[in-house]
Scaffold this motif. Sequence first.
Motif, PDB file in Angstrom:
ATOM      1  N   THR A 168       8.000  16.362  -1.079  1.00  0.00           N
ATOM      2  CA  THR A 168       7.890  16.564  -2.521  1.00  0.00           C
ATOM      3  C   THR A 168       6.434  16.326  -2.914  1.00  0.00           C
ATOM      4  O   THR A 168       5.569  16.137  -2.048  1.00  0.00           O
ATOM      5  N   ILE A 169       6.168  16.261  -4.180  1.00  0.00           N
ATOM      6  CA  ILE A 169       4.818  16.016  -4.668  1.00  0.00           C
ATOM      7  C   ILE A 169       4.313  14.639  -4.250  1.00  0.00           C
ATOM      8  O   ILE A 169       3.107  14.386  -4.177  1.00  0.00           O
ATOM      9  N   ASN A 177       0.807  -1.221   0.000  1.00  0.00           N
ATOM     10  CA  ASN A 177       0.000   0.000   0.000  1.00  0.00           C
ATOM     11  C   ASN A 177       0.835   1.264   0.000  1.00  0.00           C
ATOM     12  O   ASN A 177       0.304   2.349   0.236  1.00  0.00           O
ATOM     13  N   SER A 178       2.135   1.146  -0.237  1.00  0.00           N
ATOM     14  CA  SER A 178       3.000   2.323  -0.190  1.00  0.00           C
ATOM     15  C   SER A 178       4.175   2.124  -1.136  1.00  0.00           C
ATOM     16  O   SER A 178       4.499   1.000  -1.514  1.00  0.00           O
ATOM     17  N   ASP A 179       4.793   3.230  -1.510  1.00  0.00           N
ATOM     18  CA  ASP A 179       5.961   3.183  -2.395  1.00  0.00           C
ATOM     19  C   ASP A 179       6.942   4.282  -2.023  1.00  0.00           C
ATOM     20  O   ASP A 179       6.535   5.415  -1.709  1.00  0.00           O
ATOM     21  N   LEU A 180       8.215   3.954  -2.105  1.00  0.00           N
ATOM     22  CA  LEU A 180       9.229   4.996  -2.131  1.00  0.00           C
ATOM     23  C   LEU A 180       9.332   5.543  -3.550  1.00  0.00           C
ATOM     24  O   LEU A 180       9.224   4.790  -4.521  1.00  0.00           O
ATOM     25  N   PHE A 181       9.515   6.853  -3.659  1.00  0.00           N
ATOM     26  CA  PHE A 181       9.798   7.478  -4.952  1.00  0.00           C
ATOM     27  C   PHE A 181      11.185   8.092  -4.868  1.00  0.00           C
ATOM     28  O   PHE A 181      11.475   8.884  -3.961  1.00  0.00           O
ATOM     29  N   GLN A 182      12.064   7.681  -5.784  1.00  0.00           N
ATOM     30  CA  GLN A 182      13.416   8.236  -5.802  1.00  0.00           C
ATOM     31  C   GLN A 182      13.362   9.633  -6.417  1.00  0.00           C
ATOM     32  O   GLN A 182      12.866   9.814  -7.528  1.00  0.00           O
ATOM     33  N   GLU A 183      13.851  10.607  -5.660  1.00  0.00           N
ATOM     34  CA  GLU A 183      13.738  12.001  -6.066  1.00  0.00           C
ATOM     35  C   GLU A 183      15.078  12.560  -6.527  1.00  0.00           C
ATOM     36  O   GLU A 183      16.140  12.102  -6.084  1.00  0.00           O
ATOM     37  N   MET A 211      15.177  22.258  -3.956  1.00  0.00           N
ATOM     38  CA  MET A 211      14.222  22.059  -5.046  1.00  0.00           C
ATOM     39  C   MET A 211      14.182  20.577  -5.431  1.00  0.00           C
ATOM     40  O   MET A 211      15.158  19.838  -5.242  1.00  0.00           O
ATOM     41  N   PHE A 212      13.051  20.149  -6.000  1.00  0.00           N
ATOM     42  CA  PHE A 212      12.960  18.790  -6.540  1.00  0.00           C
ATOM     43  C   PHE A 212      12.469  18.873  -7.981  1.00  0.00           C
ATOM     44  O   PHE A 212      11.706  19.775  -8.355  1.00  0.00           O
ATOM     45  N   LEU A 213      12.923  17.922  -8.781  1.00  0.00           N
ATOM     46  CA  LEU A 213      12.576  17.883 -10.197  1.00  0.00           C
ATOM     47  C   LEU A 213      11.348  17.023 -10.405  1.00  0.00           C
ATOM     48  O   LEU A 213      11.236  15.918  -9.867  1.00  0.00           O
ATOM     49  N   PHE A 214      10.403  17.520 -11.200  1.00  0.00           N
ATOM     50  CA  PHE A 214       9.265  16.713 -11.606  1.00  0.00           C
ATOM     51  C   PHE A 214       8.902  17.110 -13.024  1.00  0.00           C
ATOM     52  O   PHE A 214       8.586  18.283 -13.300  1.00  0.00           O
ATOM     53  N   GLY A 215       8.934  16.114 -13.921  1.00  0.00           N
ATOM     54  CA  GLY A 215       8.751  16.429 -15.336  1.00  0.00           C
ATOM     55  C   GLY A 215       9.943  17.242 -15.822  1.00  0.00           C
ATOM     56  O   GLY A 215      11.091  16.837 -15.665  1.00  0.00           O
ATOM     57  N   GLU A 216       9.692  18.413 -16.339  1.00  0.00           N
ATOM     58  CA  GLU A 216      10.785  19.254 -16.832  1.00  0.00           C
ATOM     59  C   GLU A 216      10.953  20.514 -15.989  1.00  0.00           C
ATOM     60  O   GLU A 216      11.652  21.443 -16.391  1.00  0.00           O
ATOM     61  N   TRP A 262      11.079  11.619 -10.632  1.00  0.00           N
ATOM     62  CA  TRP A 262      11.265  12.913 -11.312  1.00  0.00           C
ATOM     63  C   TRP A 262      10.754  12.953 -12.747  1.00  0.00           C
ATOM     64  O   TRP A 262      10.636  14.014 -13.332  1.00  0.00           O
ATOM     65  N   THR A 263      10.441  11.785 -13.335  1.00  0.00           N
ATOM     66  CA  THR A 263      10.013  11.800 -14.742  1.00  0.00           C
ATOM     67  C   THR A 263       8.507  11.942 -14.908  1.00  0.00           C
ATOM     68  O   THR A 263       8.034  12.390 -15.961  1.00  0.00           O
ATOM     69  N   GLY A 264       7.750  11.521 -13.900  1.00  0.00           N
ATOM     70  CA  GLY A 264       6.290  11.487 -14.034  1.00  0.00           C
ATOM     71  C   GLY A 264       5.790  10.240 -14.737  1.00  0.00           C
ATOM     72  O   GLY A 264       4.584  10.082 -14.934  1.00  0.00           O
ATOM     73  N   ASP A 265       6.716   9.332 -15.119  1.00  0.00           N
ATOM     74  CA  ASP A 265       6.327   8.139 -15.870  1.00  0.00           C
ATOM     75  C   ASP A 265       5.903   6.975 -14.988  1.00  0.00           C
ATOM     76  O   ASP A 265       5.345   5.990 -15.482  1.00  0.00           O
ATOM     77  N   GLU A 266       6.215   7.054 -13.683  1.00  0.00           N
ATOM     78  CA  GLU A 266       5.919   5.917 -12.808  1.00  0.00           C
ATOM     79  C   GLU A 266       4.962   6.307 -11.678  1.00  0.00           C
ATOM     80  O   GLU A 266       5.030   5.776 -10.565  1.00  0.00           O
TER      81      GLU A 266
END
Length: 772
Positions: free
Chosen positions: A355-356, A309-315, A323-328, A448-452
Amino acid sequence: MRKQTAPWMVLISIIVLLSIFSVRLFGGQIEIVRDSWGIAHIYADNDLELFFGAGYATAEDRMFQMELSRRKVAGTLSEIYGKDLLESDKLMRTLGLYKHAQEIAASLQGDTMDILKAYADGVNYYLETHLDNLNPAFDEVGVIPDQWTVADSIAVWMRVSERFDRSWQNEVTALRNYEQRLRSGLIQDPAVIDNSAAIVTESDFLRTDPEAYRRLMEMKPRESSEWMEWDSIKASHAWTVSGSKTLTDGPLLESDPQIAVTLPSLWYEIHLSGGSYNARGICVAGSPGFLIGWNEDLAWGATALGSDNSDLFQEKLSRDGSMFLFGESWYPLQSHTEVISVRNEDPVEITVYRTIHGPLVDEFVKGVGPTEHFSLKYVATEELNTPITGMLAMMRSRNWEEFTGGLNDYMFPGIHVVYADVSGNIGYYTAAAIPIRSGKPGLPQIGWTGDEEWNGYVPFDELPHVLNPSSGFVASANHLPVGDWYPYSLTIGTGGTGHNPRSMRLYELLDDQNEFTFESFSEIHRDNVSAIARDFLSLADILSERNLLSQNSTRLLKTLIDWDYRLLENNRTADVAETIVQVMHRSLRPNTVTALLASKYGGGHAGNIFLLRSALEEFERTQKLPDEEELAVWVNQILEASAGSLRENVSQTRKVVMVYQTNLEGLPSIYPDANRNMPDLVTTSGNTIWSQLGNSYTQIVDLSNIDNSRAFLPPGVSEDPRSPHFFDQVELWVAGETRPAPLSREEVMKYAESIETLSSALNETMRQSGSE
């Protein structure tokens, strides 16, 4: 000519109607009947009064535990326990569970809000009227409890979820292993699934819900977790049989949530009768939704699913970390400061960054590199809903459709739900909000890509479920919910790839009989046969007869000739067998001498059971063993390692202390006078159905005669060491017995010990509450 009604008569009629309405809302009498074991039976005229009484009775039994539970989630345990609990408080402040519970409470509407408010009012009424006679533990720590709130009830359930939703803490380790395999050019074999062990078979799912099955078949096959564990959570078992397998023609259902028996229990047993409800079962103190229970029409049990029910997201952070990158685009990290009060120490300040996806949790995860950063996305903090809504609906439901409608609102932690009703139906449902992922399951997602990103949750009607399976029974012991035909990844690996020793034995017992009585069904509760050890020894005997075992292995086998396959405490032969089971569990691994067997059958208990069943069935058919040489190597390896382990570990009998208020967190005792010695138990192995160390509650429900049902809750329902119900169910625990647990008032009153009435003072409290 019609008579005119006098104005004063109209006024009297209005006053009478208003008074009746007032009585229905506030003026009814609440009775709290306590039976011979201290279980509270709450009787009221409507839902609000009913849950007011529930809050009052629960506080009377468990207020100190409730205080510790909300402090755990709020990150304020250090105020009581000092710096030893500082890390726990830091984690809770970082996850923000309590703040999210407050946000849910602020947005909650409808029946759930009304019920939780009435429940909180009941708790607070108890505090107001008993402040000078609370559990002596409050005096010991010098704490006066604050008023209970709706957010507290929501947070207390989130505490349970957090305990079972910790898979994210292993994802970085899984990533390191995955990276190492890539560097080595090793490709992980897909997990071996023993489809015959699945709770929901493909044919049963198709028959139960053909439209959902069609949609599932249009999806691509699931991808196995990159860190699939071969173990299974030893957390619970629940089972039911249909009327076709009983002499009463009605279903029977048992639920045994297996979690360490603590003082007091994690669970709180209560009976609520009035308004929309006549249900009894268990909740956690402070949160009134039943995880397990029954009413006049149906019963349900639950075991832990081990859902992811949870995930780590590598930022990816900027060089200065702001700052953190998301998309461009780059976005500023959100941050806030938390101040943690620490007993006998200066306050500690921490800064929480987000982060988001959620909070950065680097310091709570092992293996994070110096330039790596990970945030946590967690179902419990994503949604402005509480599973309590679903549990309340389940408690008042009358049939499968209403019950599953309530289950649809249940989100976390993930559970296997076993069901039976008075109409003769039995069923099963996997209940959880399972994220639909684009990245690899079991590994951190790329942030950071928004793809996952998560793409919603697995639709409720596509979760594994079945109504009236062809086998005539349903059983779950935290094992495989559904076979490899199913396209979604539901669990973190700990849900199992097949059977475990407990589910293996349950299936044997339930499949073997078609004339269950309530008594014979109840006997399964005390079964301590190790079926996996029995089958291993059968295979070893075959190999021994063919002179394929070493002298040491043969010598060890001879010590087990007269064993009856029961794992009994302080029994030398049973100790040998238990050691064999433990060594067997670790035996099938890739890149070992048994790698061939591991690749065919999988590892851990599921792989062992699959292997043993396949080998013995083949031998029975043909008198030949498949992979005979490899099997001989495997059996010799296990027996020799077991003999060595027995020499190294000489068991010593010692008294174990049940630490008062250790709870889920393993807290130290803050009131040693309330500690108690663990009783002498018969069966402590976690590999049998009767695993007494984890036998935290039992209910056995007779759907042909609800009042014939039974239950028990060790060590007792009360947390107060002054109460006669603090340690009074220990004898039942030791003997594996249960006590009457009727539902009708007539039967309940046969065991009544006391009756408490809440009336006039209650009316004023509820009026004031309703006007706020």
